[in-house]
Every structure is written in C-alpha cells, then in structure tokens.
Design a protein around this motif. Structure first.
Motif, PDB file in Angstrom:
ATOM      1  N   ASN A 335       0.843  -1.195   0.000  1.00 15.43           N
ATOM      2  CA  ASN A 335       0.000   0.000   0.000  1.00 15.43           C
ATOM      3  C   ASN A 335       0.881   1.248   0.000  1.00 15.43           C
ATOM      4  O   ASN A 335       2.111   1.161   0.003  1.00 15.43           O
ATOM      5  N   THR A 336       0.252   2.414   0.013  1.00 18.72           N
ATOM      6  CA  THR A 336       1.018   3.658  -0.091  1.00 18.72           C
ATOM      7  C   THR A 336       1.904   3.894   1.131  1.00 18.72           C
ATOM      8  O   THR A 336       3.011   4.420   1.005  1.00 18.72           O
ATOM      9  N   GLU A 337       1.433   3.498   2.313  1.00 19.34           N
ATOM     10  CA  GLU A 337       2.252   3.672   3.515  1.00 19.34           C
ATOM     11  C   GLU A 337       3.503   2.795   3.453  1.00 19.34           C
ATOM     12  O   GLU A 337       4.605   3.239   3.786  1.00 19.34           O
ATOM     13  N   GLU A 338       3.333   1.553   3.019  1.00 17.50           N
ATOM     14  CA  GLU A 338       4.480   0.658   2.891  1.00 17.50           C
ATOM     15  C   GLU A 338       5.425   1.127   1.794  1.00 17.50           C
ATOM     16  O   GLU A 338       6.646   1.014   1.922  1.00 17.50           O
ATOM     17  N   ARG A 339       4.869   1.643   0.707  1.00 16.19           N
ATOM     18  CA  ARG A 339       5.712   2.213  -0.351  1.00 16.19           C
ATOM     19  C   ARG A 339       6.558   3.351   0.185  1.00 16.19           C
ATOM     20  O   ARG A 339       7.767   3.429  -0.073  1.00 16.19           O
ATOM     21  N   ASP A 340       5.947   4.254   0.942  1.00  8.16           N
ATOM     22  CA  ASP A 340       6.691   5.390   1.497  1.00  8.16           C
ATOM     23  C   ASP A 340       7.782   4.919   2.456  1.00  8.16           C
ATOM     24  O   ASP A 340       8.876   5.504   2.504  1.00  8.16           O
ATOM     25  N   GLU A 341       7.506   3.858   3.216  1.00 13.06           N
ATOM     26  CA  GLU A 341       8.501   3.337   4.137  1.00 13.06           C
ATOM     27  C   GLU A 341       9.714   2.783   3.376  1.00 13.06           C
ATOM     28  O   GLU A 341      10.864   2.997   3.764  1.00 13.06           O
ATOM     29  N   ILE A 342       9.449   2.071   2.278  1.00 15.44           N
ATOM     30  CA  ILE A 342      10.534   1.538   1.457  1.00 15.44           C
ATOM     31  C   ILE A 342      11.326   2.675   0.811  1.00 15.44           C
ATOM     32  O   ILE A 342      12.564   2.632   0.748  1.00 15.44           O
ATOM     33  N   LEU A 343      10.635   3.689   0.334  1.00 10.96           N
ATOM     34  CA  LEU A 343      11.318   4.837  -0.276  1.00 10.96           C
ATOM     35  C   LEU A 343      12.205   5.547   0.742  1.00 10.96           C
ATOM     36  O   LEU A 343      13.313   6.008   0.401  1.00 10.96           O
ATOM     37  N   LYS A 344      11.758   5.627   1.990  1.00 12.72           N
ATOM     38  CA  LYS A 344      12.576   6.253   3.040  1.00 12.72           C
ATOM     39  C   LYS A 344      13.845   5.449   3.294  1.00 12.72           C
ATOM     40  O   LYS A 344      14.912   6.016   3.536  1.00 12.72           O
ATOM     41  N   ILE A 345      13.717   4.116   3.251  1.00 15.48           N
ATOM     42  CA  ILE A 345      14.887   3.271   3.472  1.00 15.48           C
ATOM     43  C   ILE A 345      15.894   3.442   2.338  1.00 15.48           C
ATOM     44  O   ILE A 345      17.105   3.506   2.556  1.00 15.48           O
ATOM     45  N   ILE A 346      15.404   3.536   1.108  1.00 14.16           N
ATOM     46  CA  ILE A 346      16.294   3.627  -0.045  1.00 14.16           C
ATOM     47  C   ILE A 346      16.900   5.015  -0.186  1.00 14.16           C
ATOM     48  O   ILE A 346      18.111   5.171  -0.387  1.00 14.16           O
ATOM     49  N   PHE A 347      16.073   6.069  -0.063  1.00 13.34           N
ATOM     50  CA  PHE A 347      16.538   7.433  -0.321  1.00 13.34           C
ATOM     51  C   PHE A 347      16.760   8.265   0.937  1.00 13.34           C
ATOM     52  O   PHE A 347      17.339   9.348   0.865  1.00 13.34           O
ATOM     53  N   GLY A 348      16.266   7.789   2.074  1.00 12.88           N
ATOM     54  CA  GLY A 348      16.353   8.590   3.291  1.00 12.88           C
ATOM     55  C   GLY A 348      15.215   9.571   3.433  1.00 12.88           C
ATOM     56  O   GLY A 348      15.083  10.246   4.464  1.00 12.88           O
ATOM     57  N   GLU A 349      14.383   9.679   2.411  1.00  9.39           N
ATOM     58  CA  GLU A 349      13.228  10.575   2.412  1.00  9.39           C
ATOM     59  C   GLU A 349      12.274  10.129   1.315  1.00  9.39           C
ATOM     60  O   GLU A 349      12.605   9.270   0.492  1.00  9.39           O
ATOM     61  N   ILE A 350      11.082  10.734   1.319  1.00  7.93           N
ATOM     62  CA  ILE A 350      10.116  10.437   0.269  1.00  7.93           C
ATOM     63  C   ILE A 350      10.339  11.416  -0.880  1.00  7.93           C
ATOM     64  O   ILE A 350      10.210  12.631  -0.701  1.00  7.93           O
ATOM     65  N   PRO A 351      10.714  10.941  -2.082  1.00  3.84           N
ATOM     66  CA  PRO A 351      10.960  11.852  -3.204  1.00  3.84           C
ATOM     67  C   PRO A 351       9.716  12.657  -3.560  1.00  3.84           C
ATOM     68  O   PRO A 351       8.612  12.109  -3.650  1.00  3.84           O
ATOM     69  N   GLU A 352       9.913  13.940  -3.747  1.00  7.99           N
ATOM     70  CA  GLU A 352       8.811  14.824  -4.125  1.00  7.99           C
ATOM     71  C   GLU A 352       8.973  15.267  -5.573  1.00  7.99           C
ATOM     72  O   GLU A 352      10.083  15.432  -6.068  1.00  7.99           O
ATOM     73  N   LYS A 353       7.841  15.451  -6.235  1.00 13.18           N
ATOM     74  CA  LYS A 353       7.873  15.905  -7.622  1.00 13.18           C
ATOM     75  C   LYS A 353       8.260  17.389  -7.674  1.00 13.18           C
ATOM     76  O   LYS A 353       7.737  18.199  -6.916  1.00 13.18           O
TER      77      LYS A 353
END
Length: 500
Positions: A335-353
C-alpha cells in the motif's frame, strides 16, 4: 566450535550429493544423443555391457563430485577486503571479489535442497549477466551469517560467531504480503506479459499443427471446413471471455508461485526479502546500491489500494537488452504507507515531484503512425499467408483502432518528467501508470538528441543512462532539455556520493 570466515570453509557434507547431481546432469546433457541411439539400437545380449557402463559412469560421477566438494573452499580476506573462492578438479581456479562490489546476496532453496536440508548462496556483483559465485550446499545459519558479513564490509573487525549461539535480536517485519493481497495482484497485473506468452504459445501450436498436417498428409480443405463450422458455434464474445479467464488464472498461479509467503524486513541498513512457493528465495539488498526505483498502479489496483514496486540494480549492457527486468527486485501489492517506508529506506526521504516537463503533441503523431504501421504489417502478412477471407478481420481492426487510440491518448496524458535538486521522476503509461525515480549522482551518461526536422519546432529527446538501465523522455522542449543536461552534469561532477 566457532565459525571463522577468515579461514577456508567448505560446504555442508551433503554438498557431495549436490556436486554429484550437477556433474551427472552435465554428463547427461552432453551425451543424451548417443545415449538415445544406444537405447534404441540395443540388443538383448548387450544389456549387461550397457548396465556395467552406466554403473561405471555413475561411479565416475561420484568420484568427480567428491573431488569437487573437497576442492571447493571459500573465505574472507579481511586485509584485502575480498571474498575468495577456490574450486576445480583438474583445472583449479580462484575467484576473488572485492566486498565493495557485491550488490546482492541471495539465499535460495530448491525442492532437492529442501529434501537434504541445505541452501544455496549466490553472490551478485555489478555489471555481470550471471551470478559471480554460487555456493550450492550450505547450512542456513552459516548462510545468513556469511550473507550479513559480505554486505557489511565496512566493519573491518573480525567477526567470529558461535554456530550454536542463538541470534538475540531478530529484525522486525514491516511488510508481509497476505494471500488475499496476492490474489488481488494476480487479477490486476501483468496482463500484457501473459497475453504475449499466450500469443507465443498459440503461434507455436499453430506451426506444430501445420507441420502435423504436412506430415500425415491431411487434406487442408477439410481442416478449414471444420474450423469454419466451429466458428459458428462459438461467438467472438465467448472466445474473448475465455481468453480473459485464462489470462487471470495464469496471472494468479504465477503470482502465488513467485511471491508466496512474501516477507520484507529491515536488517541494519539493508532490506531482507523472502518469497517463493517451490523454490524459496532469500535476498539481502543494500539500498544504497539500488539504481532505479519504480512503482506502478492501474485502475483496479487503485480501487484495491495496492501497487507494485521494483528496485533495479546494476547490470551489464547485455542483460539490459535481453532481460530488462531480470535485475529488478519486485514488491507486489504493497500500500502507499508501505511504499513510502521503502522509499525512506532507499533514499532517506520520500521523493517529491519538482518542476514538470511535458512532451510535445508530436508524441501523439509518432505513436499513431507506429500503431497504424504495425496494423498494416499484420494485415499484409495475413493477406499473403492466404489464411482466409480478409473481411472477417474488419471488426477486429475497428476494435484495435479504438483500443490503441485510448492507449495513445492516455499514454500522452501521463507522460511527464519531474525534476528537483535531489530526484528525477518520470511518469508514464496508459493503463499501468508507472513512476521511475533516480538520483542525479547515479547518472553515468546523458544523451540529448534532436532530428533536423525538429529544429524549427525546438523538439528533442533525452536519455539518462544508469548502471541498471535507461530513463528516456521523448519529444520534450529541447531548450529545456539542454538546460537540464548542464544542471545534471554539474551535479554529477560536484557530488561526493558514490553511484553504488
């Protein structure tokens, strides 16, 4: 007894069985033609000789398997920060891999390995089209400890672990895909891939059928008559419904086989992914070595509140061309929450457009011309193949034109590039809307091109080359593209971060 990875280690004793099986399989593959000839031409008085020969072959294979087991050793060179493996029977070889170049370590278990209670450990480095090292028979606890040590190369202190010691702190699971979610993934994704597979199967079946007609001298007119009568019993709607049901069933089965019992946990700064029904796969991934991260979602997935993620790592040019998704680690149905958690692990933050860049209307012209040219080629092929009356294909042509028009329009509407200081995000897709994310410092080269007939309209194309594949943006404003290229080149030259 303590396990010291700095001294030569061997595989589990049951590795002899694996070595024997691999050697025997290789011999059978190399000699299957003469073996078949011997079996078909064998006389009764030769059974004993052939049986003794087969027994001698098995005995020879056992000896070779044992020697392979004895000569197969591996250890960690702490001083040089290398993983060293030695193998071979007559021609012995030594493979040394820098720990800093290891990007992925997989622990897998096939059905045979389950029976004898061992695992295989595969080590993958950047820029290769296959696994660099594969240890086929290793204890699970030893495999987990070795895997963690290989990816945690920054710690130069020697790690000696008691093999009977229990792990005190278990990593916490933050993503587990349920069976219900896997079912949703199966009925909402991979339509195109499955349809392509069915088309390939249908073409192969048709060719085999034609060969059978020629071989058994069957009257083709009688066969055509049977097909024409059969067409009257089944309407196009029933055929399409049957095709959709078949596609869904294949998707569901394939999804459960590949992603059964999918679990993702965070262990230190790495991601540990375990999945698989028949062959269990355990992957430890270093987020810093991910080159391209993407997530996609279609209409049905949006209703189910799920999406698919992919994390692509470095691969050779040959792999990029032949297997564009072979180096991708998939996360289905999060889901979107889990996606954001994975993105934080990879990039250290949630990428913004960031700033949005859109394609010129010539994108529509190019896609339309390509679709019409494809249709014309198919109709020409059918005409010269003398398959039958071309008039029966007219309704299908209208269906194709309506479908492809929708796909082209929504593909153009969703095609955009977003740029800010830290991230480059490309959005594309007509049905499955995908977002691909890369960081500027992981760009290896940039291609910006403009055809001479586009100069007056200031239209051009952009391709960002990374170690895991390309990210392209077509029919954009060429003035903006040149400005972006200069900006990214400056970022790459001044960045202190490594690309992996």
């Amino acid at each position: 007894m303590k396990l010291d990875f700095t001294t030569p280690q061997r595989q589990s004793v049951t590795g002899i069985i694996i070595m024997f099986a691999d050697t025997f399989q290789s011999l059978v593959r190399a000699m299957w033609v003469p073996l078949l000839l011997i079996l078909f031409k064998l006389k009764e008085d030769q059974y004993l000789i052939v049986g003794l020969g087969f027994f001698g072959l098995v005995l020879l294979t056992l000896v070779i398997g044992y020697l392979k087991y004895r000569n197969f050793t591996f250890f960690l060179d702490e001083e040089k920060q290398e993983f060293v493996l030695s193998k071979g029977v007559i021609n012995k070889s030594k493979i040394s891999i820098q720990l800093s170049k290891i990007q992925q370590v997989d622990i897998n278990q096939s059905i045979i390995q389950k029976i004898i209670g061992v695992y295989s450990l595969d080590i993958d480095t950047a820029g290769t089209d296959k696994k660099e090292i594969s240890i086929r028979a290793i204890d699970q606890k030893l495999a987990l400890l070795l895997k963690e040590r290989l990816l945690d190369y920054g710690d130069k202190e020697q790690e000696i672990v008691d093999e009977n010691q229990e792990i005190k702190s278990e990593p916490k699971t933050f993503l587990k895909i349920s069976y219900n979610t896997l079912f949703k993934v199966g009925i909402t994704s991979n339509y195109g891939r499955t349809i392509a597979l069915l088309i390939t199967f249908a073409i192969t079946l048709y060719q085999s059928f034609k060969d059978a007609i020629n071989t058994f001298e069957i009257d083709e007119e009688q066969v055509d008559t049977v097909f024409e009568r059969g067409a009257g019993f089944f309407s196009a709607g029933i055929l399409i419904f049957g095709l959709l049901v078949l596609v869904l069933l294949i998707n569901i089965v394939r999804t459960f086989i590949k992603h059964f019992d999918f679990v993702m946990i965070k262990q230190k700064q790495s991601l540990v992914i375990t999945a698989g029904l028949f062959a269990k796969k355990n992957t430890l991934l270093n987020p810093g070595k991910v080159q391209i991260t993407s997530y996609s979602q279609n209409y049905f997935q949006k209703k189910f509140r799920i999406l698919d993620m992919n994390m692509k790592q470095a691969s050779s040019d040959e792999v990029k061309e032949q297997k564009k998704k072979s180096n991708a680690i998939e996360v289905p149905g999060c889901n979107t929450e889990e996606r954001d958690e994975i993105l934080k692990i990879i990039f250290g933050e949630i990428p913004e457009k960031g700033t949005q860049y859109r394609s010129n209307f010539r994108y529509l012209i190019f896609r339309t011309f390509s679709a019409v040219a494809f249709l014309a080629a198919i109709l020409t092929l059918l005409h010269y193949s003398e398959i039958g009356n071309m008039a029966i294909y007219i309704p299908l042509v209208f269906v194709y034109l309506c479908l492809i028009s929708c796909l082209i329009y929504f593909g153009y509407k969703n095609h955009a590039l977003y740029v800010n200081q830290g991230f480059i995000i490309k959005r594309h897709g007509a049905w499955d809307i995908e977002h691909e994310i890369i960081e500027p410092h992981k760009i290896q080269s940039i291609t910006a091109k403009q055809y001479f007939w586009h100069k007056s309209s200031d239209v051009g194309h952009l391709i960002l080359h990374t170690a895991a594949g390309d990210l392209d943006f077509r029919f954009g404003n060429f003035t903006h593209i040149k400005q972006l290229v200069n900006y990214w080149l400056y970022q790459v030259e001044t960045s202190k971060e490594n690309w992996m």
